[in-house]
Write a protein that holds these residues in place. Structure first.
Motif, PDB file in Angstrom:
ATOM      1  N   THR A  99      42.209  44.480  37.852  1.00 45.20           N
ATOM      2  CA  THR A  99      41.938  43.230  37.144  1.00 45.20           C
ATOM      3  C   THR A  99      40.547  42.662  37.415  1.00 45.20           C
ATOM      4  OG1 THR A  99      42.952  42.024  38.983  1.00 45.20           O
ATOM      5  CG2 THR A  99      44.369  42.560  37.124  1.00 45.20           C
ATOM      6  N   TYR A 102      38.747  42.167  34.170  1.00 44.17           N
ATOM      7  CA  TYR A 102      39.490  41.642  33.022  1.00 44.17           C
ATOM      8  C   TYR A 102      38.863  40.329  32.557  1.00 44.17           C
ATOM      9  CZ  TYR A 102      43.444  44.889  33.728  1.00 44.17           C
ATOM     10  OH  TYR A 102      44.243  45.999  33.842  1.00 44.17           O
ATOM     11  N   GLY A 107      43.901  37.599  33.010  1.00 39.05           N
ATOM     12  CA  GLY A 107      44.365  37.827  34.379  1.00 39.05           C
ATOM     13  C   GLY A 107      43.299  38.330  35.320  1.00 39.05           C
ATOM     14  N   GLN A 108      42.032  38.038  35.011  1.00 34.20           N
ATOM     15  CA  GLN A 108      40.926  38.456  35.870  1.00 34.20           C
ATOM     16  C   GLN A 108      41.167  38.054  37.326  1.00 34.20           C
ATOM     17  OE1 GLN A 108      37.089  36.179  35.900  1.00 34.20           O
ATOM     18  NE2 GLN A 108      36.306  38.059  34.954  1.00 34.20           N
ATOM     19  N   MET A 109      40.829  38.950  38.253  1.00 31.44           N
ATOM     20  CA  MET A 109      40.980  38.655  39.669  1.00 31.44           C
ATOM     21  C   MET A 109      40.153  37.436  40.065  1.00 31.44           C
ATOM     22  SD  MET A 109      39.702  40.725  43.053  1.00 31.44           S
ATOM     23  CE  MET A 109      38.214  39.713  43.153  1.00 31.44           C
ATOM     24  N   ASP A 250      47.666  46.643  40.505  1.00 26.00           N
ATOM     25  CA  ASP A 250      48.060  45.583  39.566  1.00 26.00           C
ATOM     26  C   ASP A 250      47.308  45.678  38.248  1.00 26.00           C
ATOM     27  OD1 ASP A 250      49.162  43.316  38.479  1.00 26.00           O
ATOM     28  OD2 ASP A 250      47.853  41.930  39.562  1.00 26.00           O
ATOM     29  N   ASP A 252      48.495  44.611  35.377  1.00 28.39           N
ATOM     30  CA  ASP A 252      48.907  43.531  34.478  1.00 28.39           C
ATOM     31  C   ASP A 252      48.368  42.158  34.868  1.00 28.39           C
ATOM     32  OD1 ASP A 252      50.466  45.329  33.036  1.00 28.39           O
ATOM     33  OD2 ASP A 252      52.251  44.934  34.247  1.00 28.39           O
ATOM     34  N   GLY A 253      47.950  42.000  36.129  1.00 29.12           N
ATOM     35  CA  GLY A 253      47.631  40.662  36.616  1.00 29.12           C
ATOM     36  C   GLY A 253      48.899  39.900  36.958  1.00 29.12           C
ATOM     37  N   PRO A 277      45.609  36.469  39.585  1.00 21.19           N
ATOM     38  CA  PRO A 277      45.094  36.234  38.231  1.00 21.19           C
ATOM     39  C   PRO A 277      44.510  34.824  38.099  1.00 21.19           C
ATOM     40  CG  PRO A 277      47.498  36.279  38.252  1.00 21.19           C
ATOM     41  CD  PRO A 277      47.056  36.727  39.593  1.00 21.19           C
TER      42      PRO A 277
END
Length: 428
Positions: A99, A102, A107-109, A250, A252-253, A277
């Motif tokens: 992520t 992303y 859902g970016q880290m 992960d 999907d986030g 996320p």
């Protein structure tokens, strides 16, 4: 991911604090900006001017007068910029989360600093749990987690585990009571999340294997629940290579991860960090804005200066030294246990952490044995029942910590415990 469905109405209603927004804006602005907005006190009146902190390895941490003015002042709720930047890079390099790149809404880290991992954990629970919600948890587990969960009125579903952590087959069997995707129409809503301490679990010392984590993550995808990866003992794993984290798989986030500096730098500085996320971490930050406002700027500054000095390599070299210390402590406790408790109790050598989980033979409940008789013999352990979802349930277990006592003290403590077990069994 539809993150809105996981939020409580209270969390969804949170708005950014205007004063906190102004404070953070002021800290990012150029020196030419004239601000009449802030309610921050003038650091000229503070009695603390500078500090030098000696370290066991490397140079001292220096906080000069200019840095001290910042260290003693209000700061951003998510954490001071230099520490946040270091932590984000560290998490990317250590876990390589899918992520990381992303989009924010996808859902970016994201990372935020918390006042110990416990604060982050409590705020995550309050963000996600409405009364009546179902959650999954592998008990016995940390009593502080249970204390945070019980008042929230959730339905805690115990997932069986063994010395290798959660048993995926058992989790799958529990989840079979629901149809995947059936969120609203079932008489019971799908569990919102699975909570687990994947390495050196407190109190059991259990650690999840990589294969089990992969199976569990796939079940999380199938039944659309979040995973709360509470990992304060991540840096106390005794064997390498370390098992991959849930964060590292992960796609999907759906993983919220808590980390802590308490076990490797200082428990008293109260600095931990949340990774997960962005839509969910942002909700936690809004809660921090109206509660603690931010983790102590001074303690963040101390840790940030140390990490900048060490770099990632230096930090991991330090954790290697910490692991070696705890491995020696663990081995000393295992020697003492083998000497005095063989035939009286059972245990599995922990692969991480600082606890030995001991099952006493012939004693169905250790509460009285530990809280009354052991105290009289001047040996202190923790009865296993306090780690159960229902603390009134009898437990034949005790938790022994090898973090502080010397090998001589461990030996004497287990000799005393052995005598107590023999007395208790003989009286039956």
């Amino acid at each position: 991911m539809n993150y809105s469905r996981f939020l409580t109405s209270v969390s969804a209603a949170r708005k950014a604090s205007p004063i906190r927004v102004l404070t953070e804006l002021m800290q990012k602005s150029p020196p030419s900006l004239i601000s009449l907005a802030g309610g921050a006190p003038n650091p000229a009146v503070f009695p603390f001017k500078k500090a030098t902190i000696a370290t066991g390895h490397g140079n001292a941490v220096e906080i000069g007068e200019d840095l001290m003015k910042r260290a003693l002042q209000y700061s951003a709720s998510a954490g001071i910029p230099e520490l946040l930047s270091w932590l984000k890079n560290f998490q990317r390099n250590l876990h390589n989360p899918p992520t990381a790149n992303y989009s924010p809404e996808g859902g970016q880290m994201e990372v935020c600093v918390t006042t110990g991992s416990q604060e982050g954990l409590c705020k995550v629970f309050e963000m996600l749990i409405n009364p009546g919600d179902s959650i999954l948890l592998d008990a016995p587990t940390y009593s502080g987690t249970l204390a945070a969960l019980r008042p929230l009125g959730c339905n805690i579903i115990n997932v069986p585990s063994d010395q290798h952590g959660i048993i995926p087959k058992a989790l799958k069997e529990i989840l079979s009571a629901w149809n995947p995707g059936d969120i609203k129409n079932h008489s019971r809503p799908l569990p919102k999340f699975l909570y687990t301490i994947p390495n050196g679990c407190n109190p059991t010392g259990n650690s999840l294997t990589a294969d089990r984590k992969k199976e569990i993550y796939q079940l999380a995808r199938k039944y659309d629940f979040l995973i709360i990866e509470d990992d304060p003992y991540y840096f106390l794993q005794f064997e390498k290579p370390w098992a991959p984290s849930f964060l590292s798989m992960d796609v999907d986030g759906r993983v919220i991860r808590t980390d802590s500096f308490s076990k490797v730098l200082s428990s008293g500085l109260r600095v931990g960090f949340l990774t997960g996320p962005k839509p969910l971490i942002d909700r936690v930050i809004l809660h921090i804005q109206v509660s603690t406002m931010h983790t102590s700027t001074f303690t963040q500054m101390i840790i940030s200066q140390l990490l900048q000095q060490w770099g990632e390599k230096g930090f991991l070299e330090h954790t290697d030294r910490v692991v070696e210390f705890y491995r020696t402590q663990r081995d000393a406790m295992l020697i003492a246990a083998d000497k005095w408790l063989k035939g009286l109790a059972e245990w599995h050598p922990p692969a991480a952490g600082m606890f030995l989980w001991i099952k006493i033979k012939g004693v169905s409940d250790t509460q009285q044995l530990i809280m009354e008789k052991a105290l009289q013999k001047e040996v202190l352990l923790v009865p296993g029942g306090v780690f159960n979802i229902d603390s009134s349930e009898p437990s034949p277990y005790v938790r022994a910590s090898f973090s502080l006592p010397s090998p001589t003290q461990m030996d004497l403590a287990f000799q005393r415990l052995a005598d107590l077990i023999k007395e208790a069994v003989e009286k039956k």
